[in-house]
Design a protein around this motif. Structure first.
Motif, mmCIF file in Angstrom:
data_model
loop_
_atom_site.group_PDB
_atom_site.id
_atom_site.type_symbol
_atom_site.label_atom_id
_atom_site.label_comp_id
_atom_site.label_asym_id
_atom_site.label_seq_id
_atom_site.Cartn_x
_atom_site.Cartn_y
_atom_site.Cartn_z
ATOM 1 N N ALA A 199 -0.971 -23.755 -6.028
ATOM 2 C CA ALA A 199 0.342 -23.282 -6.476
ATOM 3 C C ALA A 199 0.565 -21.832 -6.057
ATOM 4 C CB ALA A 199 0.452 -23.418 -7.989
ATOM 5 N N GLU A 200 -0.476 -21.012 -6.150
ATOM 6 C CA GLU A 200 -0.353 -19.607 -5.740
ATOM 7 C C GLU A 200 -0.166 -19.493 -4.234
ATOM 8 O OE1 GLU A 200 -2.991 -17.450 -9.259
ATOM 9 O OE2 GLU A 200 -3.996 -18.319 -7.517
ATOM 10 N N LEU A 201 -0.870 -20.331 -3.471
ATOM 11 C CA LEU A 201 -0.690 -20.331 -2.023
ATOM 12 C C LEU A 201 0.742 -20.699 -1.666
ATOM 13 C CD1 LEU A 201 -1.732 -20.172 0.883
ATOM 14 C CD2 LEU A 201 -2.538 -22.543 0.651
ATOM 15 N N LYS A 202 1.274 -21.733 -2.312
ATOM 16 C CA LYS A 202 2.659 -22.156 -2.041
ATOM 17 C C LYS A 202 3.652 -21.057 -2.427
ATOM 18 C CE LYS A 202 2.083 -27.177 -2.224
ATOM 19 N NZ LYS A 202 2.499 -27.361 -0.816
ATOM 20 N N ALA A 203 3.364 -20.350 -3.516
ATOM 21 C CA ALA A 203 4.236 -19.257 -3.940
ATOM 22 C C ALA A 203 4.228 -18.121 -2.909
ATOM 23 C CB ALA A 203 3.806 -18.737 -5.305
ATOM 24 N N LEU A 204 3.049 -17.818 -2.373
ATOM 25 C CA LEU A 204 2.944 -16.784 -1.338
ATOM 26 C C LEU A 204 3.715 -17.203 -0.092
ATOM 27 C CD1 LEU A 204 -0.826 -15.767 -1.659
ATOM 28 C CD2 LEU A 204 1.150 -14.319 -2.178
ATOM 29 N N GLN A 205 3.579 -18.481 0.285
ATOM 30 C CA GLN A 205 4.300 -18.991 1.449
ATOM 31 C C GLN A 205 5.805 -18.918 1.229
ATOM 32 O OE1 GLN A 205 2.495 -22.860 1.600
ATOM 33 N NE2 GLN A 205 0.802 -22.218 2.926
ATOM 34 N N LYS A 206 6.255 -19.312 0.036
ATOM 35 C CA LYS A 206 7.679 -19.287 -0.286
ATOM 36 C C LYS A 206 8.235 -17.865 -0.247
ATOM 37 C CE LYS A 206 11.030 -20.991 -3.677
ATOM 38 N NZ LYS A 206 11.214 -21.681 -4.985
ATOM 39 N N ALA A 207 7.384 -16.898 -0.613
ATOM 40 C CA ALA A 207 7.798 -15.488 -0.589
ATOM 41 C C ALA A 207 7.748 -14.899 0.821
ATOM 42 C CB ALA A 207 6.907 -14.670 -1.511
ATOM 43 N N GLY A 208 7.358 -15.733 1.804
ATOM 44 C CA GLY A 208 7.320 -15.277 3.194
ATOM 45 C C GLY A 208 5.959 -14.839 3.679
ATOM 46 N N GLY A 209 4.923 -15.028 2.863
ATOM 47 C CA GLY A 209 3.592 -14.601 3.256
ATOM 48 C C GLY A 209 3.065 -15.349 4.472
ATOM 49 N N VAL A 210 2.487 -14.638 5.424
ATOM 50 C CA VAL A 210 1.930 -15.260 6.629
ATOM 51 C C VAL A 210 0.438 -14.993 6.783
ATOM 52 C CG1 VAL A 210 4.117 -15.216 7.898
ATOM 53 C CG2 VAL A 210 2.529 -13.279 8.112
ATOM 54 N N ALA A 211 -0.062 -13.922 6.130
ATOM 55 C CA ALA A 211 -1.478 -13.577 6.315
ATOM 56 C C ALA A 211 -1.904 -12.590 5.237
ATOM 57 C CB ALA A 211 -1.705 -12.977 7.698
ATOM 58 N N GLU A 212 -3.210 -12.299 5.227
ATOM 59 C CA GLU A 212 -3.743 -11.311 4.283
ATOM 60 C C GLU A 212 -4.886 -10.554 4.935
ATOM 61 O OE1 GLU A 212 -6.981 -11.686 2.963
ATOM 62 O OE2 GLU A 212 -7.381 -13.711 3.688
ATOM 63 N N ILE A 213 -5.032 -9.323 4.476
ATOM 64 C CA ILE A 213 -6.156 -8.481 4.873
ATOM 65 C C ILE A 213 -6.835 -8.026 3.590
ATOM 66 C CG2 ILE A 213 -6.859 -6.288 5.918
ATOM 67 C CD1 ILE A 213 -4.571 -6.578 7.896
ATOM 68 N N VAL A 214 -8.112 -8.311 3.448
ATOM 69 C CA VAL A 214 -8.899 -8.073 2.234
ATOM 70 C C VAL A 214 -8.137 -8.472 0.973
ATOM 71 C CG1 VAL A 214 -10.442 -6.371 3.250
ATOM 72 C CG2 VAL A 214 -8.354 -5.564 2.163
ATOM 73 N N GLY A 215 -7.425 -9.599 1.055
ATOM 74 C CA GLY A 215 -6.730 -10.143 -0.103
ATOM 75 C C GLY A 215 -5.280 -9.726 -0.233
ATOM 76 N N TRP A 216 -4.876 -8.642 0.422
ATOM 77 C CA TRP A 216 -3.497 -8.164 0.343
ATOM 78 C C TRP A 216 -2.609 -9.029 1.235
ATOM 79 C CZ3 TRP A 216 -2.837 -5.069 -3.570
ATOM 80 C CH2 TRP A 216 -3.837 -4.166 -3.945
ATOM 81 N N ALA A 217 -1.730 -9.835 0.627
ATOM 82 C CA ALA A 217 -0.868 -10.755 1.371
ATOM 83 C C ALA A 217 0.379 -10.024 1.869
ATOM 84 C CB ALA A 217 -0.464 -11.931 0.486
ATOM 85 N N PHE A 218 0.794 -10.358 3.103
ATOM 86 C CA PHE A 218 1.976 -9.713 3.680
ATOM 87 C C PHE A 218 2.814 -10.714 4.465
ATOM 88 C CE2 PHE A 218 -1.721 -8.975 6.395
ATOM 89 C CZ PHE A 218 -1.298 -9.357 7.656
ATOM 90 N N ASP A 219 4.072 -10.336 4.724
ATOM 91 C CA ASP A 219 5.003 -11.243 5.404
ATOM 92 C C ASP A 219 5.013 -10.995 6.909
ATOM 93 O OD1 ASP A 219 6.584 -8.976 5.871
ATOM 94 O OD2 ASP A 219 8.057 -9.485 4.317
ATOM 95 N N HIS A 220 5.947 -11.662 7.610
ATOM 96 C CA HIS A 220 5.963 -11.596 9.082
ATOM 97 C C HIS A 220 6.334 -10.217 9.610
ATOM 98 C CE1 HIS A 220 10.232 -12.211 8.253
ATOM 99 N NE2 HIS A 220 10.477 -11.785 9.469
ATOM 100 N N GLU A 221 6.812 -9.340 8.736
ATOM 101 C CA GLU A 221 7.096 -7.966 9.143
ATOM 102 C C GLU A 221 5.992 -7.003 8.694
ATOM 103 O OE1 GLU A 221 10.973 -6.858 7.827
ATOM 104 O OE2 GLU A 221 12.001 -8.217 9.208
ATOM 105 N N GLY A 222 4.945 -7.555 8.070
ATOM 106 C CA GLY A 222 3.838 -6.725 7.628
ATOM 107 C C GLY A 222 4.052 -6.071 6.272
ATOM 108 N N ARG A 223 5.121 -6.465 5.563
ATOM 109 C CA ARG A 223 5.382 -5.910 4.236
ATOM 110 C C ARG A 223 4.563 -6.663 3.195
ATOM 111 N NH1 ARG A 223 11.821 -6.517 4.643
ATOM 112 N NH2 ARG A 223 11.015 -8.635 4.902
ATOM 113 N N LEU A 224 3.937 -5.925 2.272
ATOM 114 C CA LEU A 224 3.155 -6.557 1.225
ATOM 115 C C LEU A 224 4.059 -7.375 0.315
ATOM 116 C CD1 LEU A 224 0.595 -3.792 0.156
ATOM 117 C CD2 LEU A 224 0.253 -5.688 1.735
ATOM 118 N N ILE A 225 3.609 -8.577 -0.038
ATOM 119 C CA ILE A 225 4.353 -9.447 -0.944
ATOM 120 C C ILE A 225 4.327 -8.827 -2.343
ATOM 121 C CG2 ILE A 225 4.455 -11.762 -1.968
ATOM 122 C CD1 ILE A 225 5.030 -11.716 1.051
ATOM 123 N N GLU A 226 5.460 -8.843 -3.011
ATOM 124 C CA GLU A 226 5.518 -8.302 -4.368
ATOM 125 C C GLU A 226 5.008 -9.340 -5.363
ATOM 126 O OE1 GLU A 226 9.161 -6.550 -5.606
ATOM 127 O OE2 GLU A 226 9.474 -5.459 -3.728
ATOM 128 N N GLY A 227 4.145 -8.895 -6.274
ATOM 129 C CA GLY A 227 3.673 -9.764 -7.342
ATOM 130 C C GLY A 227 2.794 -10.903 -6.847
#
Length: 318
Positions: free
Chosen positions: A233-261
């Motif tokens: 569910a958390e993975l799907k939420a990250l994907q829905k928020a635009g998340g594409v990848a993470e570095i040491v756990g910090w998830a970010f979107d296709h523009e490199g912005r950290l996902i909020e919450g």
């Protein structure tokens, strides 16, 4: 089947590539012949030439022209401070082959410094493969600090946390992060990070001279999910928020912005060290990681990259 020209730099390039396929990727001479479009006899001669010209140690000791060109183009386009492009084995499904060896060589070079340095280390499969390639070293003057917690959700040691393996291999002072990778709540995270024993580690990570991290994708088989750190569910939420990848756990979107919450407000990792005052090198290859690699470079979450030529070409084709 054809024979390539066997003179000048091109011949050494072919010898270096054949040597890499044989000694690093573990191909037979028949497989090398098929992949390079040459006869088996020519493949055999090229491997022999790689040895006689001292291009081969454990790693290929001759820069391959195409890899150098791709590295320079990446450096210029993304203003990177360090780029290393390893050869690709077209038939290999590995996501570490080649770049683990290249990263090990770079880590070894940094640890060879006579001046004391602080090296920060992330986690993941590629980094683990790289650390396993390191020779035994004696580096008591250096400090190695983990950016991530080393405790899995079930309380066991995180399998791909490499700080202890690296410390044992290079005999440097190590500073682990004795925390869960992702806390159960934002409040727990704040409480854990405020502990007196954690503060020196966070401060040390913030002033790292050089950092090596992996990039984890957030697709269906995301490492954070596969390794049990986040739920489906958390993975799907990250994907829905635009998340594409993470570095040491910090998830970010296709523009490199950290996902909020979502999970980012529970990540116990140290912040990624400053790219203005230090070098942050990502180890990543493969199609699944392309969006994350590009986003991290565009947003300057990283200012160094170790990848393979197939991935480098795909990035530059975008």
């Amino acid at each position: 089947m054809h024979n390539r020209p066997e003179s000048g730099g091109g011949r050494l390039d072919d010898a270096a590539r054949a040597g890499w396929l044989y000694y690093v990727a573990g191909n037979t001479q028949d497989q090398i012949a098929a992949k390079l479009g040459i006869s088996r006899q020519t493949a055999q001669r090229l491997v022999s030439l790689a040895v006689s010209e001292r291009l081969i140690k454990v790693r290929v000791d001759h820069p391959i022209a195409n890899c150098l060109e791709l590295a320079e183009r990446l450096r210029a386009r993304f203003a990177l401070d360090l780029v290393e492009v390893a050869p690709s084995d077209p038939a290999s499904p590995s996501t570490t082959l080649g770049i683990a060896e290249a990263a090990a060589a770079e880590i070894e070079r940094r640890l060879g410094s006579t001046e004391p340095i602080v090296m920060a280390i992330g986690t993941g499969r590629t980094l683990k493969a790289a650390i396993e390639q390191l020779p035994s070293m004696d580096c008591p003057r250096h400090k190695v600090v983990s950016l991530t917690g080393n405790i899995s959700p079930d309380g066991s040691a995180a399998f791909y946390n490499v700080i202890f393996t690296m410390s044992d291999r290079v005999k440097a002072r190590s500073f682990p992060m004795p925390l869960p990778v992702i806390a159960s709540s934002p409040q727990e995270r704040e409480m854990l990070l405020s502990q007196p024993m954690i503060q020196p580690t966070l401060e040390l990570a913030a002033r790292a001279d050089v950092t090596f991290v992996g990039i984890g994708d957030l697709g269906p088989t995301a490492p954070l999910y596969e390794d049990g750190f986040i739920t489906k569910a958390e993975l799907k939420a990250l994907q829905k928020a635009g998340g594409v990848a993470e570095i040491v756990g910090w998830a970010f979107d296709h523009e490199g912005r950290l996902i909020e919450g979502i999970t980012n407000d529970r990540v116990s990792s140290a912040p990624i060290p400053s790219r203005e005052s230090s070098l942050v090198v990502a180890l990543a290859m493969g199609e699944r990681k392309l969006p994350g690699i590009v986003a991290a470079m565009n947003r300057r979450l990283i200012n160094g990259l170790i990848t393979d030529e197939r991935t480098a070409a795909a990035i530059l084709a975008k």
